[in-house]
Design a protein around this motif. Structure first.
Motif, PDB file in Angstrom:
ATOM      1  N   TYR A   1       0.856  -1.187   0.000  1.00  0.00           N
ATOM      2  CA  TYR A   1       0.000   0.000   0.000  1.00  0.00           C
ATOM      3  C   TYR A   1       0.888   1.232   0.000  1.00  0.00           C
ATOM      4  O   TYR A   1       1.624   1.492   0.952  1.00  0.00           O
ATOM      5  CB  TYR A   1      -0.898  -0.012   1.235  1.00  0.00           C
ATOM      6  CG  TYR A   1      -1.888   1.129   1.277  1.00  0.00           C
ATOM      7  CD1 TYR A   1      -3.096   1.025   0.612  1.00  0.00           C
ATOM      8  CD2 TYR A   1      -1.606   2.294   1.962  1.00  0.00           C
ATOM      9  CE1 TYR A   1      -4.024   2.067   0.646  1.00  0.00           C
ATOM     10  CE2 TYR A   1      -2.517   3.335   2.004  1.00  0.00           C
ATOM     11  CZ  TYR A   1      -3.728   3.207   1.345  1.00  0.00           C
ATOM     12  OH  TYR A   1      -4.633   4.236   1.385  1.00  0.00           O
TER      13      TYR A   1
ATOM     14  N   ASN B   1      -3.879   7.394  -3.452  1.00  0.00           N
ATOM     15  CA  ASN B   1      -4.072   5.959  -3.630  1.00  0.00           C
ATOM     16  C   ASN B   1      -5.492   5.695  -4.100  1.00  0.00           C
ATOM     17  O   ASN B   1      -6.454   6.194  -3.509  1.00  0.00           O
ATOM     18  CB  ASN B   1      -3.802   5.198  -2.326  1.00  0.00           C
ATOM     19  CG  ASN B   1      -3.744   3.696  -2.548  1.00  0.00           C
ATOM     20  OD1 ASN B   1      -4.767   3.043  -2.698  1.00  0.00           O
ATOM     21  ND2 ASN B   1      -2.537   3.163  -2.574  1.00  0.00           N
TER      22      ASN B   1
ATOM     23  N   ARG C   1      -8.103   2.605  -4.766  1.00  0.00           N
ATOM     24  CA  ARG C   1      -8.294   1.194  -4.422  1.00  0.00           C
ATOM     25  C   ARG C   1      -9.679   0.739  -4.872  1.00  0.00           C
ATOM     26  O   ARG C   1     -10.680   1.424  -4.624  1.00  0.00           O
ATOM     27  CB  ARG C   1      -8.134   0.974  -2.924  1.00  0.00           C
ATOM     28  CG  ARG C   1      -8.179  -0.496  -2.502  1.00  0.00           C
ATOM     29  CD  ARG C   1      -7.715  -0.677  -1.083  1.00  0.00           C
ATOM     30  NE  ARG C   1      -7.542  -2.082  -0.728  1.00  0.00           N
ATOM     31  CZ  ARG C   1      -7.030  -2.513   0.416  1.00  0.00           C
ATOM     32  NH1 ARG C   1      -6.626  -1.642   1.318  1.00  0.00           N
ATOM     33  NH2 ARG C   1      -6.904  -3.805   0.659  1.00  0.00           N
TER      34      ARG C   1
ATOM     35  N   ARG D   1      -4.834  -1.992  -6.076  1.00  0.00           N
ATOM     36  CA  ARG D   1      -4.342  -0.787  -5.413  1.00  0.00           C
ATOM     37  C   ARG D   1      -3.329  -0.087  -6.314  1.00  0.00           C
ATOM     38  O   ARG D   1      -2.412  -0.724  -6.849  1.00  0.00           O
ATOM     39  CB  ARG D   1      -3.695  -1.151  -4.072  1.00  0.00           C
ATOM     40  CG  ARG D   1      -4.605  -1.921  -3.155  1.00  0.00           C
ATOM     41  CD  ARG D   1      -3.916  -2.416  -1.902  1.00  0.00           C
ATOM     42  NE  ARG D   1      -2.849  -3.376  -2.149  1.00  0.00           N
ATOM     43  CZ  ARG D   1      -3.050  -4.659  -2.386  1.00  0.00           C
ATOM     44  NH1 ARG D   1      -4.284  -5.148  -2.448  1.00  0.00           N
ATOM     45  NH2 ARG D   1      -2.029  -5.481  -2.574  1.00  0.00           N
TER      46      ARG D   1
ATOM     47  N   GLY E   1      -1.004   3.251  -5.934  1.00  0.00           N
ATOM     48  CA  GLY E   1      -0.555   4.353  -5.093  1.00  0.00           C
ATOM     49  C   GLY E   1       0.545   5.152  -5.758  1.00  0.00           C
ATOM     50  O   GLY E   1       1.378   4.613  -6.485  1.00  0.00           O
TER      51      GLY E   1
END
Length: 1004
Positions: free
Chosen positions: A207, A446, A448, A476, A478
């Motif tokens: 992440y 980010n 998601r 995801r 980022g």
């Protein structure tokens, strides 16, 4: 003591304004009803099955607010408005009963047990169970008990609510919390609990660009949060459940008309500023007393008269932190019919941080759809969640602001090479903190997307057999961007710096399983068998570029061509992938509805281990005995409503060590580690250190518990005793010379245990017509110790916990016989041996103070954690609060130790502000390892308090108005601003704030 008083005084002052607002709010909304009373009736309320009196039952005249409470013998007397009155009788644990009075003057009313309440369903791994049949340690928090306030992430909803679960909230806007369930079970591998959302296991690795991976879940979407604390409950999740499991169930629609709900609030945060540094005026006095030789360096030369100096009074902390407002808006729509139900929501939350320019902005959308087909034998649910987070990071300026010379100005317009900011221009001097905030861009974002399908098909020709499939995809993306212009002090040598990177992550889950439930009437038993297969694939990759010597500042991080090509360094982390596969099964058996058995087994395989150690088997078993159902226990039924004894045992693995640690890789050496051949230096290939035999970390838990209910469940809860032993602990340790290459290797080195007691007490203190009061409390005691720490035949002391103030210094230790992450310092002794003028205990008696004289002085983990939740209602008003307490934890005040000595006043050619502890210690030189800085971190915090009003007099809408205060009061002996610090090292942390919130929930 002064610290406690000043903090309470500061917060009490802030509370006065809030109290005035709440009083006005209450006065404007209060309303009441009146009724006539012409006659009365007496009576008694009893248990319908036993005939025992029911004290404390509520007796209300239907359609009015006229009501009374039965006395200790179950008796009551109530005045009525007319002969046609109907009495409504209610009590916790019983179904409500309506009785027509007619011409009766005395009535006996029998209440029946509420079977639905006794059969409350709780969420467990891969399904649900009736609470009475649960044998593991399972605790659930529902919306009515959730914490109130400005909450961006779901874990903060349950802080202080569950015994043995410690949630340390982040002070940053949108920051992630530190969650520990029953103490640390691993050294540094997989310390976080497993998160499962609607049956789907989440993976939060890879992440990037954001503060907290769990922010993609909107707290307003959550229906319940359940914690599986012991191995018998969590072993069904195998290798990922060693630190416990948190099951999140989200809301879905219900049959009926469409409901539209809006919930929104505005908040105002006030920084807490008790940092303990000298004021500008006191700083001048200290310089005169402790360093008079540098008095001439105070202030700056007067440009109109260079022989004079202008002394400024700059409060640098006030220049970098500020009161700030934030807001949150959430709208949800739900409904459905007999076949299909749905729920959807849209949320935007803007969290502005008290450090200037810091911000967390969240945009979240979700949809849940459930439908039935094939004669209702097929049930399919689908969920889609999308979140987009944007973060402006604060560049960690608090520490610099505290120590920066307060006699200097913020700006110097003539200093164009530094963008018009005043700077020291000396050696490694720190940059002006305002310049850092205003010139450096540090951004993250980010995106998601989380999709999941859960299907259940009940086989029509075989009752009780169902086939289930869970499938999910989690993507995801980022991005982070860092830009430091050429005009910033730290950019003088490099003439600016830029770093732009992207993190990509993909996780796929596929879990088919079957379940069979049947009643065995011949022996009065029930059986449930479940078996399944689990597959998870996790993929991550990163790429970007960085470089120095920027040709211009005009384009920020939007143009890589401004980087000097000789310093431009594109980089890429090769894609990493790991897989988990498992088969698992569970048996639930109930005999005569009072003897209970649950057994789990999971066979896990992880690509993070080599072929010879890839698989592990993790079993568990638990038994329960519903003691109150025994004939010889009938004498307890007048006192107890529930009494269940439980024993559980289980093993869980841990594989959270990173990818490919069992294999060796080669990397090119850095430029400062080249090898010389003749006059030429060459970068060499360097192998990593590796233990090819690295294997599963294993945690074995034994739990003994008792569930109880007293006084018709007016008082209920549980008592737990547990012992968790972790063996083959995984961590990175120094590589053994001549046996391995490289500096450090990941291997199995240690053992550790956690032993503890937990008590949960939930009480209905009062349950009247106009006023109700529920009070829930929990308390947990935990003892932790490292029992083994050896590799290669050695039992080393491993230093941990980096601190500021000097290069390469640590303050914690891993050591056999001591708690995890214990503080390791010198202990002061007036009769001891001197080290730089300070006398310490000479442990080994050799007359020299060195590392052999360091001692364990406390630990950051508390001995006891306590939570208290109160919920009161009076007519349409509500008052709720949550308090939390840690007892027995220590905090290392690194802010004081790095700045609390007189030599710091003038060091490196610059003036520095110092911590006020210097007035007490008189330290002239740096004493980073003095036990003086290990302080008692015990605290009691009023986490949140909410006053609310429900307005339900409109046919088309129900409304709830509320005012909340967060972090309103902290009582502690710690001298710093915040004793609640994950890890226990107080060093340049994001400041804490007291937040006031006003909001409304409107339901149409």
């Amino acid at each position: 003591m002064m610290n406690i008083y000043s903090r309470i005084r500061h917060q009490a002052t802030a509370s006065k304004d809030t109290l005035v607002l709440l009083v006005v709010f209450t006065f404007l909304l209060i309303s009441g009803n009146s009724f006539a009373q012409d006659r009365s009736v007496s009576g008694k309320v009893v248990d319908g099955s036993t005939g025992d009196a029911v004290p404390g039952a509520t007796v209300v005249e239907k359609g009015t607010q006229n009501g009374v409470i039965t006395d200790m013998d179950g008796n009551f007397k109530i005045a009525l408005s007319d002969d046609n009155s109907i009495l409504v009788v209610s009590f916790v644990g019983y179904t409500n009963k309506e009785v027509a009075v007619g011409n009766q003057s005395n009535i006996t009313i029998e209440l029946e047990e509420d079977i639905q309440q006794l059969a409350e369903v709780v969420v467990v791994g891969y399904g649900t169970q009736e609470a009475k049949d649960v044998t593991g340690v399972v605790a659930t928090v529902k919306p009515k008990d959730f914490n109130r306030g400005a909450i961006a992430s779901p874990e903060n909803l349950m802080a202080g609510k569950i015994a043995g679960v410690s949630v340390t909230p982040s002070t940053e806007p949108g920051g992630g919390s530190n969650i520990v369930i029953r103490g640390a079970t691993s050294l540094n591998s997989g310390q976080d609990p497993l998160i499962v959302v609607d049956g789907v296991i989440l993976d939060n690795s890879g992440y990037g660009g954001g503060r907290n991976a769990l922010n993609f879940i909107n707290p307003s979407d959550i229906e319940s949060m359940t914690v599986l604390k012991d191995a018998s409950a969590s072993a069904i999740y195998g290798s990922r459940a060693a630190a416990g499991v948190i099951l999140i169930t989200t809301k879905n629609g219900s049959v009926g008309k469409t409901t539209v709900t809006y919930d929104g609030y505005y908040s105002y945060a006030l920084p807490q500023k008790n940092f303990g540094f000298l004021s500008p005026s006191n700083f001048e006095i200290i310089v005169g007393n402790e360093a008079p030789q540098v008095l001439s360096k105070l202030g700056v030369p007067d440009p109109n008269d260079p022989s004079n100096r202008i002394i400024y009074s700059t409060n640098w902390v006030d220049e970098v932190i500020q009161p700030v407002s934030s807001q949150n808006h959430n709208i949800s729509i739900s409904g459905g019919n007999e076949k299909t139900t749905y729920s959807m929501s849209l949320n935007q939350m803007i969290n502005n941080g008290i450090v200037k320019y810091s911000q967390n902005k969240l945009t979240r959308a979700s949809i849940n759809i459930s439908t039935k087909a094939l004669d209702d034998n097929l049930k399919v649910s689908f969920q889609q969640r999308i979140s987009y987070s944007q973060d402006n990071f604060s560049n960690n300026v608090t520490g610099t602001a505290l120590s920066f010379d307060p006699t200097k100005p913020i700006y110097d317009e003539s200093n164009t090479s530094f963008g018009g900011y005043w700077e020291w221009k000396v050696g490694l001097a720190p940059a002006n903190p305002v310049s850092t905030l205003e010139q450096i861009d540090n951004l993250g974002e980010n995106l998601r997307s989380f999709s999941a399908v859960n299907a259940e098909y009940s086989i029509p020709f075989l009752e009780g057999l169902s086939v289930n499939v869970i499938a999910s995809a989690d993507f995801r993306n980022g991005k982070y961007q860092y830009f430091r212009p050429t005009t910033h002090l730290s950019g003088l040598d490099s003439l600016g710096y830029m770093n732009v990177g992207t993190n990509l992550g993909k996780t796929f889950n596929f879990e088919p399983y079957i379940r069979y439930k049947t009643d065995i009437e011949s022996i009065d038993a029930s059986l449930e068998v479940m078996a399944g297969y689990s597959f998870q694939s996790v993929f991550s990759s990163s790429y970007g570029y960085e470089g120095n010597n920027l040709s211009t500042n005009k384009f920020g991080f939007n143009d890589a061509s401004i980087i000097d090509k000789t310093t431009l360094a594109p980089w890429r982390i090769h894609p990493l992938e790991n897989q988990l596969q498992a088969v698992y099964g569970r048996v639930n058996f109930s005999f005569k509805d009072k003897y209970l058995l649950t057994s789990n087994v999971r066979y896990d395989g992880s690509t993070r281990f080599g072929p010879s150690n890839r698989y592990g088997t993790f079993p568990s078993v638990a038994v329960g005995w519903r003691m109150l159902d025994e004939d010889f226990m009938t004498f307890l039924k007048g006192t107890f409503t529930d009494l269940k004894f439980r024993v559980g045992w289980g093993q869980i693995g841990n594989q959270a060590i990173g990818d490919y640690r069992y294999d060796q890789f080669y990397y090119s050496s850095t430029n400062d580690a080249r090898y010389q051949f003749g006059d030429t230096f060459y970068n060499m290939l360097r192998p990593t250190a590796v233990d090819r035999g690295v294997q599963w970390e294993v945690t074995t838990t034994t739990n003994i518990g008792l569930d109880y209910g007293l006084l018709n469940n007016r008082l209920f809860g549980s008592l737990e005793f547990y012992n968790k032993v972790t063996s083959l602990l995984l961590t990175e340790v120094p590589a053994i010379a001549f046996i391995n290459v490289g500096d450090a290797v990941t291997t199995n080195v240690a053992g550790m245990y956690n032993r503890g007691v937990e008590l949960a007490v939930n009480g209905v203190l009062y349950d009247g017509q106009d006023f109700t009061w529920n009070l829930n409390t929990n308390i947990a005691w935990n003892k932790n110790e490292i029992t083994k720490l050896s590799y290669g035949g050695d039992s080393p002391i491993l230093n941990r916990g980096g601190i500021s103030g000097d290069v390469g210094q640590t303050i914690k230790v891993w050591k056999e016989g001591e708690p995890y992450d214990a503080f390791y310092t010198y202990v002061r002794d007036p009769n001891g041996v001197s080290l730089s003028g300070v006398k310490y205990q000479d442990v080994d008696g050799d007359g020299i103070i060195n590392e052999n004289d360091l001692q364990v002085v406390g630990k950051p983990a508390p001995d006891v954690i306590i939570g208290l939740t109160s919920s009161m209602t009076y007519k349409n008003f509500g008052l709720d609060f949550t308090m939390r307490s840690n007892i027995g934890n220590k905090v290392y005040n690194n802010t004081a130790s790095a700045n609390g000595y007189s030599e710091q006043i003038f060091q490196g050619g610059i003036l520095n502000n110092v911590h006020e502890s210097i007035l007490e210690t008189g330290y002239t030189s740096r004493q980073l390892h003095s036990d003086y800085y290990i302080e008692n971190g015990s605290f009691l915090v009023l986490d949140n308090i909410t006053l609310s009003y429900n307005y339900n007099k409109l046919d088309f809408m129900d409304a709830r108005f509320y005012a909340t205060a967060q972090n309103l009061l902290t009582i502690t002996g710690y001298s710093g601003p915040n004793p609640e610090i994950a890890g226990g090292i107080d060093n340049n942390l994001y400041p804490r704030a007291t937040t006031f919130i006003v909001g409304a929930t409107l339901k149409f």
